[in-house]
Design an enzyme around this catalytic site. Sequence first.
Site, PDB file in Angstrom:
ATOM      1  N   GLY A 192      31.411  42.907  35.262  1.00  0.00           N
ATOM      2  CA  GLY A 192      32.455  43.447  34.850  1.00  0.00           C
ATOM      3  C   GLY A 192      33.456  44.090  35.913  1.00  0.00           C
TER       4      GLY A 192
ATOM      5  N   PRO B 178      27.729  39.971  38.664  1.00  0.00           N
ATOM      6  CG  PRO B 178      27.977  40.169  41.072  1.00  0.00           C
ATOM      7  CD  PRO B 178      27.065  40.190  40.023  1.00  0.00           C
ATOM      8  N   GLY B 179      30.855  38.087  38.311  1.00  0.00           N
ATOM      9  CA  GLY B 179      31.245  36.639  38.419  1.00  0.00           C
ATOM     10  C   GLY B 179      32.695  36.441  38.748  1.00  0.00           C
TER      11      GLY B 179
ATOM     12  CE1 TYR C 199      40.321  35.742  28.613  1.00  0.00           C
ATOM     13  CE2 TYR C 199      40.259  36.955  26.476  1.00  0.00           C
ATOM     14  CZ  TYR C 199      39.627  36.306  27.374  1.00  0.00           C
ATOM     15  OH  TYR C 199      38.361  35.703  27.155  1.00  0.00           O
TER      16      TYR C 199
ATOM     17  CB  CYS D 218      53.763  19.793  23.682  1.00  0.00           C
ATOM     18  SG  CYS D 218      54.937  19.788  22.595  1.00  0.00           S
ATOM     19  CD  GLU D 219      50.869  24.879  21.469  1.00  0.00           C
ATOM     20  OE1 GLU D 219      51.393  25.898  21.109  1.00  0.00           O
ATOM     21  OE2 GLU D 219      50.283  24.110  20.861  1.00  0.00           O
TER      22      GLU D 219
END
Length: 435
Positions: free
Chosen positions: A249, A292-293, A335, A362-363
């Site tokens: 994180g 960790p990522g 997010y 298409c948004e």
Amino acid sequence: MSNQIDQLSTNQAGHLEIGGVDSLDLVKQYKTPLVVYDVKSIRDQIHHFQKVFQDNGVDFAVSYASKAFACIAMFQLINQEKAHIDVVSGGELYTAIKAGFPMERVSFHGNDKSREELEMAVEHQIGVIILDNFHEIDLLKEVLEDKQSHINVMLRVTPGVSAHTHEYDQTGQVDSKFGFDIQSGQARKALGLVLEDQRMNMLGIHCHIGSQIFEVKGFEMAAVKLIDTLADWNKEIGYVAKVVNVGGGFGIKYTEDDDPIAPEMFVDAIVKAIKKRTEEVNLPMPAVWIEPGRSIAGPAGYNLYTVGSRKDVPGIRSYVTVDGGMGDNIRPALYQAKYEAVLAKNPSAPIKETVRIAGKYCESGDILIQKQDLPATQPGDVLAMLDTGAYGYAMASNYNRNPRPAVVFVENGKSQVAIRRETFEDLVALDEEFN
């Protein structure tokens, strides 16, 4: 212009350079949209983490959180650096198997592991299964009995620490879908169930307090809580943990508004907090594992897009559209994540305007960057979106039946395809005719 953009590497032509390769040459060879990883950046961050542990003289594991980005090539790269990986699904575990990743360095997370997934983990004798709930303990007991096998396990606990981050990224507080609650006694009950099963070897405990965290205090508090919990268990039944896994994180810099410390500084603080508390409660120092990522994959990634249409709304704003969007990076829509982008042919060109970077999907919500300072752009220009290596391709979709982009690894002036670009034929490969 932010400090982050100032630090980008450019070549003699003034073009953005990634891993010693001209970004425009990458576009010519592989087309756009394109995901590019700077391999040296990944290696360097793993080395930074490893050095902190070595300098502190503690046993450790740096376990790459593969949900940030997983593919065969990525797992093989992580293996080259002698790191571990954690997986959260049968698919990620299968990818690790296909990559030839050493199973003893694999941890298996998840709050709803299926029987089939647990069977796969046991059959391949992975390093450790992180148990998340009572149903999973029962399920694993059945699998181990059926297969007459043994496995290392850890308990994921919720320490009651809330990280200062996006609400969806908080996982260490009491009210969480993950793990056994310490305060209510759930964790102690789970410990008893595991210890009474001779087929499970209880390595230690794990927690994860959230993602994209900038403050050290939450990690220190969680580390102390874990040691205090182990001290209670030691006094009560004599249990001694071999491993304390504090998760990951660690926040990274996406825009000029972000001001994180170096990821390895979080780890240094965590190790020192664990050392201090174990001495105070008279416990042996356990091995410390981290997961960790984002901090490994995020800064190493770039998304390259070709500019297409433009729309100017007088007195309001201008839209610049690119040939990718929420299908290859859902985070801005999901997010409200923020990124920065540069003009690949000249990242340091004088700023001429502030525009909204829109995707092709298409948004109305398919906006990659709400406000981006850029020089004047033309159709055909290449924009490079920075720090996209975590949770971009990993969360990619075929929305609007758009193929997912190619992923390319670059290092020492050379490039190679890690994931090929999907084709229209790939999109219909699983479809069946209607009769």
